[in-house]
Design an enzyme around this catalytic site. Sequence first.
Site, mmCIF file in Angstrom:
data_model
loop_
_atom_site.group_PDB
_atom_site.id
_atom_site.type_symbol
_atom_site.label_atom_id
_atom_site.label_comp_id
_atom_site.label_asym_id
_atom_site.label_seq_id
_atom_site.Cartn_x
_atom_site.Cartn_y
_atom_site.Cartn_z
ATOM 1 C CE LYS A 74 -4.963 0.384 2.338
ATOM 2 N NZ LYS A 74 -3.926 -0.054 1.173
ATOM 3 C CB SER A 112 -1.980 -3.296 -0.939
ATOM 4 O OG SER A 112 -0.625 -3.551 -0.286
ATOM 5 C CB SER A 161 -1.880 -3.044 2.931
ATOM 6 O OG SER A 161 -1.986 -2.188 1.834
#
Lengths: 95, 487, 489
Positions: C78, C182, C158
Site C-alpha cells: 500500500k 480500511s 482505503s
Amino acid sequence: MSLDKATVRRIAHLARIDVPEADLDPMVKELTGIMNWIEQLKEVNTDAVAPMTGGTDMKLAWRKDAVTDGAQPEKVLSNAPDKHDSFFSVPKVVE
Amino acid sequence: MAYIIKGETGDWEVVIGLEVHAQVISAAKLFSGAATSFGSDPNSNVAFVDAAMPGMLPVINATCVEQAVRTGLGLKAKINHRSVFARKNYFYADLPQGYQISQFDQPIVGEGTLVLDMPDGTSRSVGIERLHLEQDAGKSIHDIHPTKSFIDLNRAGVALMEIVSKPDMRSPEEAGAYLKKLRSILRYLGTCDGNMEEGSMRCDANVSVRPVGSTELRTRCEIKNVNSMRFVMQAIEFEAKRHVDVYDNGGKIDQETRLYDSVKGETRTMRSKEFAHDYRYFPDPDLLPLEFDDAYVAAIKSTLPELPDDKKERFISQYGLSAYDAGVLVAEKENADFFEEVAKQSGDGKLANSWVSNNLFSVLNAKNLTIDQSPISANHLSKLIALIKNNTISGRLAKDVFEIMLVETGKDPEAIVSERGMKQITDTGAIDKAIDDILAANADKVAQVKAGKEALIGWFVGQVMKATQGKANPALCQELLKKKLAQ
Amino acid sequence: MTDLTRFTIASAREHLRKKDFTALELTDAHIAAMESNRHLNAFITETADLARERAKESDFRIKNGDALPLDGIPLGIKDLFCTEGVQTTAGSHILKGFRPNYESTVSQKLRDAGSVMLGKLNLDEFAMGSSNMTSYYGDVINPWKARGHSADLVPGGSSGGSAASVAAHLAMGATGTDTGGSIRQPAAFCGIVGVKPTYGRCSRWGVVAFASSLDQAGPMTRTVRDAAIMLNAMVGFDPKDSTSANLPMPDVEAALTKGVKGMKIGLPKEYRPAGLNAEVGMLWDKGAQWLRDAGAEVIEIDLPHTKYALPTYYIVAPAEASSNLARYDGVRYGLRVPGKSLDDMYAKTRAEGFGKEVKRRILIGTYVLSAGYYDAYYLKAQKVRALIAQDFEKAFGKVDAILTPTAPTAAFGLNDKIDDPVAMYLNDVFTVPASLAGIPGASVPAGLTAHGLPLGLQVLTKRWDEETLFRVCQVLEDSAKFPGLKGER
C-alpha cells in the site's frame, strides 16, 4: 450546532488551508451537517469516565541516551522543494 | 527596598513571572538519536523524525526524563509520577512537525520553590509553578538571503525544560536574582549548562503593572527570548514603564508577545505573531503516558549534590561567614568547592573567605578568568594562609607573596618566602635594635607621645616596619614600642 | 502452461521449494498480470525491475537451500508505507515526488522474509475514505462486476488498490492499513481476507500517519492461511514505535487447524439495526450456523455504545489527522506552491496539495480541538471511546469471539454519487468500533449477493488474541467455500 462562515474561515486559517470565498458557504453547510451528526454524543453519560487517550494498554518504553542518528544532511535535504547549501529555504519571514 | 514606578496618576508596582527554557544536558535529542552538540554544520544533527519525515515516530530519551526529575527535586518541587506529552499545534518554518511535543495539563514536575539571594544579603522566596519537558524548535536565519529565510534543524527536537515561575517577582533586580539562582541550581545539578549566549538558557518575561497596594493582576505582555540576564532586567524595566505610561494616558494594554531590542533598549510587538494563537493541545497519540515509581525518584534523589541554599547555610555555620559572603561563594559550585578546599586545608574559614572572595576573585574578574583558570591553586593559597597563621609572614607581606604567586604561577608560597628571605622577624632582639635606633633619631616625636599624643605610636610602628622591610611582626612591634615609650 | 497467478502463498511456497517453478517465473507472471490490468488502477507505482531483481535473489537463496519464509512471493505494498528510494505518495498530490530515504518497518520485515515487492498500491488519500475515490491518482476499480452488469464498482477503501490487486490475482497478497475499517471493508467488497491485528502488533514506523491511535497495518490475501503466513512476517516489537507491543505473537498459522469446538461466539444485537440489508443479515445467520456446526456455542451479546462509535471516530480520527498532516507544509518535501509570505505559501500549498475529503477532515479536526470546543468534542469522544472499549471488554468476559457482518452492503457503483459525507462514513459502521477499542478484527469472504457480489463476515477477538481470531476465520472460510474471482489452488 451550526458553524458560521467566520468560524470556518478561522479554522481554515489555523489549518493553513486557503479556502476561496466562494467555497465557504458550501463548506459551512457540509461541516455543519457533520457536526450535527456528531452532536448525538451528547446523549451519552460520561460522568466519571476516564478518557481513553491512546490505542494501547502498553507501557512507554524509554530509549538510552546515545547518539545513533543524524550526520546525513544530504538525505535530510534530498526531497526539499527549495534549498540553499545545507539549509531548507522558505519565503522570508519577518519577526 | 520596594521598586516603585512613579506615574502621573500614582505609584505603580511591577508584577513579573519568568518562563525559562533550559536545554537539558544529554547526548541525544528528546525523541531522536541525533546529537545535541552546538555549532555543527547545518542540518547535520538531524534524524528523519526531527525533520518530520512522513511516518517517523518519537521515542523518549531516558536521560532527559531523569534530568527533569533531578531538576524538579533541586527546586524542591512535586514530582508527578504520571505525566503526559501533548502536542502544541502551530505552523512555523522551523517547526517541522507543525506541532511541538510538550506537556500541557499534566507536566512531569509541579509546584516548587526558589530562594533569591538579594544583593543586600536578604533572601526571598519565589514560587515555581511547574516544569515540563518539550522539544526545541529549529533555527530560522533571516540575514543571509534578501528574499528567503533559511532553516537549520540541528536544534529541532533537543530537549528543553520549561521552568515557569509564579508571578512573584516585583523588580527587575528580583528577576535578575531569580535567573542567577536558577542558573546556579541547574549547574549544580548538571542538568543545564546555563549558557545564555549559546541559547542553552533562554528567558521569556511576563510583565504587568498595578497600583501599589492593589492585588489585581492586570493584562500582561510576554517578552520573548531575551538572551542575557542584563537584557532581561532592562526589558522588564522598559516594559513596566511602558505599561505605566499607557495607563497614565488612559490607554489599555493588549495581551501580546513582544521582542526586546537590545540596541534600542526597547520592546516592540512581534509581527509574526499577529494572529491570536489557538494551540489545540491534545495528548500525543504517538506516545504513551510517562510513568515511573517512587523508587525511581528516590534513586535520583540519592545522587543529588549539596545545593546552593544548603551549602550557604553550612558555610555560615561551619566557617562563620556572613550570609552575603556565603551567598557569593556558593553561586558557582566551582567557586564554592575552591573556597572549601582552601578553608579545610588552611583550617581558617574566615581567612580563606577573605583571600578567595576579596583577593583572588578581584584578580580573576579583572583578568576575566574562571576559577578553573586561576593562576593560584587552592593548595598554594592554603599554604599562604598557613604562613600568616603561624606568623611566618605578616598580612602585608602575604599580599606581596600573593602578587608573586600570580606571576610565578605554580610556585609554592613557602619557596617564595624562603628564597626571598621574606620571613617575619619575631626575634625581639632584632626588633629592639630597630626600635632603639628610630627612637633615638626621633626624640622630638618621642617627646610628643610622652606628652599624650598616643596616635603617633602608629607612625613609629610604620617606621619599624619600613626599617625591617616589612618583616617585623606588627603586633610585636607595637607591644615593644609601647613598653619603651612608657619608660 | 499453468497460470502461476492462481496459486495461494501457501501452495506457491511449496512449489518454489520443490523447484516446480522459479521465483522469477512467479514474479514475471504477476508483473504481466499487473501490466495487463492497468485499467483497474490498482497500482500508483509499478516496480517491475526491482521485483525481478529481488526474485532472482530469492531464486539464489532457494537454490542454496536458504529459503526465507516468504521467499519469492510477489506482494503489493500500500502506498502509505514508505519505501526506500521508491516514490511514496499516500495517494496525495502533496507528497509529489517524495522518495523516502528509509523503509518502513513492516515493508522491511516483508522484504527480509524474502518477499518481492511488485509496486505501490493505490489508496484513498492519506487513507481517508471507504471507496478509494479520494485518491489523487484516480479511482481504483473493483475487479468484481454485478452479474449481468458492466458498471464499474468501488473496491472499498482505503486499501482499495490492495484489495483489488489481490482479488484480481495481480499480487499474491498486499499490505493494508486499517484506521476505521480500511483493511476489512475493502476485503469484504473485493471478496478477499483482510486482517487488522491488535493495535500495537505491527510497527507504525515508516507508515504515513492518518490517526496515530487507530492506524494499524495488516495483511490482505485470498485465504486465511495466506493472511496468517503474511501476518507472522509483519508483526513484532519495534523500539522505534513507542506504541508497539513488546509481547510474543502466537503462531497463527499453526493455530489454523485447531477449530472452534467449545468456543463461545457472540452476536452483538446492536449490529442488527432495523434497516439491515436482508442479504447481509442472512449471511450473518449462516455464518453463525457454520460456527455452531463446528462445535461452537453462539449467543447474543450487548455492545450498548455501538451507535456512538462512528461519531466518536469522526472526532478522534480527524483531530489526530489535523495534527499529523500539519507537516505537509511545502518546506522539506513534496509539493510547494509559491506564496508571497511563509503563511501564504503554506495555505496555497495545502489548498492545492490536499483533496476535498482530506481538507474536510483537517477542518473538522482543527475545529474539535480548538479553544472552547476541546471538552465538548475531543474529550467527550475520548470518554465515549473508553465506554466502547469497555463494552468489548465486558463481552469478552462472556465470549471468545464476536461475529458480525463486515460492511452494511456489498460494493457500490463508482457512479453511485454519494454526496453526503455522513452517508459515506456509514460504510464503516461495523468496523469502526473494533478500531476504537484497539482489538483485532478480520473479514473473511463468506458469500455472494443475488447479484454475485462478495460479502464478508467480520470476526473480532480480545486484544492480543489473534490465535482465536484465525481459528474462527479458518472455520468460516472452510464452511463458506467462497469461490473467489478465479478460484484458488
